[in-house]
Write a protein that holds these residues in place. Structure first.
Motif, mmCIF file in Angstrom:
data_model
loop_
_atom_site.group_PDB
_atom_site.id
_atom_site.type_symbol
_atom_site.label_atom_id
_atom_site.label_comp_id
_atom_site.label_asym_id
_atom_site.label_seq_id
_atom_site.Cartn_x
_atom_site.Cartn_y
_atom_site.Cartn_z
ATOM 1 N N GLU A 1 -13.212 -4.151 -9.931
ATOM 2 C CA GLU A 1 -12.764 -3.696 -8.610
ATOM 3 C C GLU A 1 -11.704 -4.624 -8.025
ATOM 4 O OE1 GLU A 1 -14.408 -2.412 -4.200
ATOM 5 O OE2 GLU A 1 -15.800 -3.362 -5.598
ATOM 6 N N SER A 2 -11.835 -5.918 -8.237
ATOM 7 C CA SER A 2 -10.864 -6.861 -7.677
ATOM 8 C C SER A 2 -9.471 -6.630 -8.261
ATOM 9 C CB SER A 2 -11.313 -8.301 -7.906
ATOM 10 O OG SER A 2 -11.472 -8.566 -9.285
ATOM 11 N N LYS B 1 -8.108 -3.479 -6.585
ATOM 12 C CA LYS B 1 -7.674 -3.790 -5.218
ATOM 13 C C LYS B 1 -6.332 -4.521 -5.248
ATOM 14 C CE LYS B 1 -9.158 -5.636 -0.805
ATOM 15 N NZ LYS B 1 -10.205 -6.297 -0.043
ATOM 16 N N TYR C 1 -3.688 -1.980 -5.827
ATOM 17 C CA TYR C 1 -3.493 -1.233 -4.591
ATOM 18 C C TYR C 1 -2.609 -2.027 -3.622
ATOM 19 C CZ TYR C 1 -4.654 0.935 -0.103
ATOM 20 O OH TYR C 1 -4.595 1.519 1.128
ATOM 21 N N GLU C 2 -2.893 -3.311 -3.481
ATOM 22 C CA GLU C 2 -2.079 -4.146 -2.598
ATOM 23 C C GLU C 2 -0.647 -4.240 -3.112
ATOM 24 O OE1 GLU C 2 -2.909 -5.113 0.354
ATOM 25 O OE2 GLU C 2 -4.995 -4.456 0.157
ATOM 26 N N ASP D 1 -18.653 2.235 -1.414
ATOM 27 C CA ASP D 1 -17.444 1.532 -1.860
ATOM 28 C C ASP D 1 -16.550 2.412 -2.724
ATOM 29 O OD1 ASP D 1 -18.181 -0.714 -0.498
ATOM 30 O OD2 ASP D 1 -18.783 -1.863 -2.267
ATOM 31 N N GLU E 1 -13.320 3.554 -1.075
ATOM 32 C CA GLU E 1 -12.192 2.656 -0.797
ATOM 33 C C GLU E 1 -10.977 3.169 -1.575
ATOM 34 O OE1 GLU E 1 -12.051 0.419 1.393
ATOM 35 O OE2 GLU E 1 -14.158 -0.024 1.807
ATOM 36 N N TRP F 1 -8.753 1.865 -3.364
ATOM 37 C CA TRP F 1 -8.535 1.310 -4.703
ATOM 38 C C TRP F 1 -9.637 1.731 -5.672
ATOM 39 C CZ3 TRP F 1 -9.020 -1.581 -0.260
ATOM 40 C CH2 TRP F 1 -10.273 -2.140 -0.034
ATOM 41 N N ASN F 2 -10.661 2.397 -5.202
ATOM 42 C CA ASN F 2 -11.767 2.802 -6.066
ATOM 43 C C ASN F 2 -11.816 4.302 -6.358
ATOM 44 O OD1 ASN F 2 -12.861 0.246 -6.424
ATOM 45 N ND2 ASN F 2 -14.138 0.401 -4.599
#
Length: 136
Positions: A36-37, A40, A43-44, A122, A125, A127-128
């Motif tokens: 997930e990190s 994310k 996504y950023e 979650d 989210e 990004w998920n």
């Protein structure tokens, strides 16, 4: 605009290294990265495009395109391009799209509920979502 000068990619949360990727590569990472990190971070990376183009003069280009379109009798540049491509203006396009959104909203809401039920809150989210939907 210095589009080709943008350093697009993501910073690996595991070791802090920057990995250059195109927007397509970042979207693929959103769908496929098991961590997930990492999703994310991808996504950023995608979110960094907006501030870059705004800082590099895109807003002024939009203003000039809209001015030209108004001088040609259109509401704005988007109205001009929709009319040229579709044969009707953006007002009619948005009426069509609004009807489509309203008609499919219950399905989308049910799908989001099911996704959260299956994978946890979650999963919703940004990004998920695509990762959790793959193979669901």
């Amino acid at each position: 605009m210095r589009r080709n000068e943008m350093k697009l990619g993501y910073t690996d949360p595991a070791d802090g290294t920057f990995h250059a990727l195109s927007s397509v590569g970042l979207r693929n990472l959103l769908r496929t990265a098991s961590e997930e990190s990492t999703r994310k971070a991808a996504y950023e990376g995608l979110r960094s495009i907006g501030p870059f183009v705004c800082a590099e003069g895109f807003v002024e280009i939009v203003k000039l395109r809209n001015k030209l379109a108004r001088e040609l009798g259109y509401e704005d540049y988007y109205d001009l391009t929709v009319t040229n491509a579709e044969g009707f203006g953006k007002k009619q396009l948005f009426e069509i799209l609004d009807g489509l959104e309203e008609g499919t909203r219950p399905l989308m809401e049910e799908g989001r509920k099911e996704l959260a039920k299956r994978h946890g809150d979650d999963a919703l989210e940004p990004w998920n979502i695509s990762f959790k939907m793959a193979g669901s």
